[in-house]
Scaffold this active site. Structure first.
Site, PDB file in Angstrom:
ATOM      1  N   LEU A   1       0.553  -1.473  -0.252  1.00  0.00           N
ATOM      2  CA  LEU A   1       0.069  -0.188   0.087  1.00  0.00           C
ATOM      3  C   LEU A   1       0.504   0.835   0.094  1.00  0.00           C
ATOM      4  CD1 LEU A   1      -3.131  -1.184   2.613  1.00  0.00           C
ATOM      5  CD2 LEU A   1      -3.397  -0.915   0.323  1.00  0.00           C
TER       6      LEU A   1
ATOM      7  N   GLU B   1      27.421   5.772   4.458  1.00  0.00           N
ATOM      8  CA  GLU B   1      26.069   6.290   5.260  1.00  0.00           C
ATOM      9  C   GLU B   1      25.874   5.462   6.483  1.00  0.00           C
ATOM     10  OE1 GLU B   1      25.122   9.193   4.496  1.00  0.00           O
ATOM     11  OE2 GLU B   1      25.701   9.293   2.108  1.00  0.00           O
TER      12      GLU B   1
END
Length: 278
Positions: free
Chosen positions: A12, A206
């Protein structure tokens, strides 16, 4: 018409399989949202979340109508619907989500990143992807130092990201590092198209495996074009802002001067000037 908050973490999500059919009328409350728990690959093309005290599941938060929720109830048949605490950059709120009990996930593979989109990218290994840089990666100095600059030659240009503001919430002894906070603002950065191999360097740089930044996916605007699901990285443990060190600020300014708007360049310099030095 009553409205409810819904936390979604799989099909979704925006640009995922069921978003258009079920979520297009719903209002986005937070692009960056997360809950305590673990998420697993069901091996059927969608994930399952198990609430837990440890672990984090990343997703999006929407405001939905009862009618939308009733339709999603049918889609999520076999899942438990429950209220859960959802965290966002603007604070915590209660929302509905769909989960499974721990025993149902006992034979499933855990998605250790907690992010369905990141997991899918690593599974599918696309030949290339878009990467949105808003900090020191706007400059290529450290790419060259690490001998990976060949991965970052295809620069799409300076892009705009709506809903987020560049902040400096990752505190280090010498000063801060850049972050993006979802506060309804707008920021700019450099959009690259990179080969899949570049992801190894980006995750290492990162500090993803150490829990410094986490992968996230955003839509970036360049002119009239929207580039969907561009990989970027957000700080996990956000602190009060302090000023970045001179060497880091220099990298940001070099990249900004090449690719970003004059208005934004002035804004980011002014903001860095306003921050207390460590």
């Amino acid at each position: 018409m009553t409205m409810k908050a819904l936390f979604v973490y799989g099909t979704l999500l925006r640009h995922e399989e069921h978003h258009e059919a079920y979520m297009k009328e719903s209002r986005l409350l937070a692009k960056s949202a997360w809950v305590n728990g673990k998420v697993y690959d069901t091996n059927h093309g969608y994930p399952a979340c198990v609430p837990a005290e440890t672990g984090t599941v990343y997703g999006e938060l929407y405001e939905v109508t009862d009618d939308t929720l009733n339709k999603i109830d049918v889609l999520e048949g076999g899942y438990d619907k429950q209220e859960i605490n959802v965290m966002t950059d603007q604070g915590q709120m209660t929302a509905v989500t769909y989960t499974v009990p721990k025993q149902k996930a006992s034979t499933l593979k855990e998605i250790e990143s907690g992010c369905w989109k990141a997991y899918k990218m690593w599974q599918q290994k696309p030949s290339s992807f878009y990467y949105f840089a808003y900090g020191s990666c706007m400059d290529d100095a450290r790419f060259k130092l690490a001998e990976v600059d060949h991965h970052f030659k295809q620069i799409i240009g300076g892009g705009v990201l709506n809903g987020f503001t560049t902040r400096f919430t990752l505190v280090r002894p010498d000063g801060s590092r850049a972050d993006m906070v979802e506060d309804g603002g707008e920021t700019e950065g450099v959009l690259y198209k990179v080969p899949f191999d570049a992801i190894h360097y980006l995750y290492k740089r990162e500090g993803v495996y150490e829990g410094t930044y986490r992968p996230a996916f955003v839509d970036v605007n360049i002119g009239d074009q929207i580039y969907e699901d561009c990989l970027t990285f957000l700080v996990l443990q956000k602190s009060e802002e302090i000023a970045p060190p001179a060497h880091y600020r220099s990298e940001i300014e070099k990249g900004a001067d090449l690719y970003l708007s004059e208005v934004f360049r002035k804004k980011i310099r002014s903001h860095m000037d306003s921050l207390m030095k460590p």
